[in-house]
Design a protein around this motif. Sequence first.
Motif, PDB file in Angstrom:
ATOM      1  N   PRO A 113      39.868  41.063  40.715  1.00 44.72           N
ATOM      2  CA  PRO A 113      40.467  39.728  40.859  1.00 44.72           C
ATOM      3  C   PRO A 113      41.806  39.731  41.593  1.00 44.72           C
ATOM      4  O   PRO A 113      42.110  38.802  42.340  1.00 44.72           O
ATOM      5  N   VAL A 114      42.610  40.785  41.396  1.00 49.21           N
ATOM      6  CA  VAL A 114      43.896  40.870  42.092  1.00 49.21           C
ATOM      7  C   VAL A 114      43.671  41.099  43.581  1.00 49.21           C
ATOM      8  O   VAL A 114      44.382  40.548  44.428  1.00 49.21           O
ATOM      9  N   ILE A 115      42.670  41.916  43.926  1.00 51.71           N
ATOM     10  CA  ILE A 115      42.350  42.149  45.339  1.00 51.71           C
ATOM     11  C   ILE A 115      41.889  40.842  45.996  1.00 51.71           C
ATOM     12  O   ILE A 115      42.296  40.514  47.118  1.00 51.71           O
ATOM     13  N   ILE A 116      41.055  40.092  45.297  1.00 51.32           N
ATOM     14  CA  ILE A 116      40.585  38.806  45.823  1.00 51.32           C
ATOM     15  C   ILE A 116      41.753  37.835  45.983  1.00 51.32           C
ATOM     16  O   ILE A 116      41.868  37.128  46.993  1.00 51.32           O
ATOM     17  N   MET A 117      42.623  37.817  44.987  1.00 49.35           N
ATOM     18  CA  MET A 117      43.806  36.961  45.051  1.00 49.35           C
ATOM     19  C   MET A 117      44.663  37.315  46.268  1.00 49.35           C
ATOM     20  O   MET A 117      45.120  36.441  47.010  1.00 49.35           O
ATOM     21  N   GLY A 118      44.864  38.627  46.488  1.00 52.15           N
ATOM     22  CA  GLY A 118      45.650  39.065  47.639  1.00 52.15           C
ATOM     23  C   GLY A 118      45.016  38.652  48.947  1.00 52.15           C
ATOM     24  O   GLY A 118      45.716  38.257  49.900  1.00 52.15           O
ATOM     25  N   TYR A 119      43.689  38.704  49.005  1.00 48.13           N
ATOM     26  CA  TYR A 119      42.970  38.292  50.213  1.00 48.13           C
ATOM     27  C   TYR A 119      43.241  36.824  50.531  1.00 48.13           C
ATOM     28  O   TYR A 119      43.535  36.465  51.677  1.00 48.13           O
ATOM     29  N   TYR A 120      43.158  35.968  49.506  1.00 49.43           N
ATOM     30  CA  TYR A 120      43.380  34.540  49.729  1.00 49.43           C
ATOM     31  C   TYR A 120      44.842  34.247  50.084  1.00 49.43           C
ATOM     32  O   TYR A 120      45.125  33.362  50.900  1.00 49.43           O
ATOM     33  N   LEU A 121      45.756  34.974  49.478  1.00 46.28           N
ATOM     34  CA  LEU A 121      47.168  34.773  49.798  1.00 46.28           C
ATOM     35  C   LEU A 121      47.439  35.113  51.267  1.00 46.28           C
ATOM     36  O   LEU A 121      48.165  34.395  51.955  1.00 46.28           O
TER      37      LEU A 121
END
Length: 315
Positions: A113-121
Amino acid sequence: MIMSRYKGYVMVVVAASLWGISGTAAQHLFQHFNVEMGWLVTIRLLASGMLFLLLGMIGGKRQAVWDIWKSKYTIFHFVLFGLFGMLGVQFTYFAAIEAGNAAVATLLQYAAPVIIMGYYLLKLRKFPNRFEITAVFLTLMGTFLLLTDGAPQTLAVSKEGFLWGILSALALAFYTLYSDKLVREFDSIIVVGWGMMIGGLALCPVYPPGLQTLASLDFTAVLMILFVIIFGTLIPFYLFIDSMRYITPKESSLLSCTEPLSSVISSVFWLGVSFGMYQGIGAIGIISMVIILTISPKQVESGTVTMDEMDTRFS
């Protein structure tokens, strides 16, 4: 209405618990029955894929099951999803279990989830808010404590186990992001069914799913393999998907934290895996990260990226 919601809660908790226990069962197969990791992944993907597609056809989606092969564009995306999404997640996760243990492998995968969050950011060129900063801190702290058990000069987990665990998180992030466009067009069962079939067929030349391997195992090992396929894949997936009729994706994401908990508990009490105090704190940190991302009102301003879109299941 209230009873229906409770029914949905129970379905997700049971599904997540079965996912966690199936990882421990796989570890037992690797350690005590010398089952080859790649062979188990191949068997799991092919058997589960066929069962999911059969469910799709029984459920009145017979034509839809074959619709993906009508367009070169759709075929390309399904093959990409099957190879780098489904196969990537399954192979790296089981490799992390074989090189380390099921509890740590599951917890490291929850960095997705943190990797996905970083992608969207990065995609939306946004700075992280306090929820996201806290989530990253908890992930880094939790991972550090899992690996060292509070002693930086030593590793409580093998380097290979850590590497496969991180690759598993990256694969799961790709899987989640890439499957989004597919499930908008096709039924979830069809997407996962073909993803598993494509991934399993791709592994066949390297790890042939010969029945002679199954015949060489004793009855207990065969039962555990069936458990990994049926109770570790088919039943929990069906329960998780069906729970969406009663609860929201955000609630299901929060309740799916049962998976690492069940993996840790079953690993400690079933396999006698040593789990230090600081590793326990690290596990709490990673689980807290998922909870924080779930309860936060908005993950990326103006992009409206919530845990509903960052749901990491279907694996």
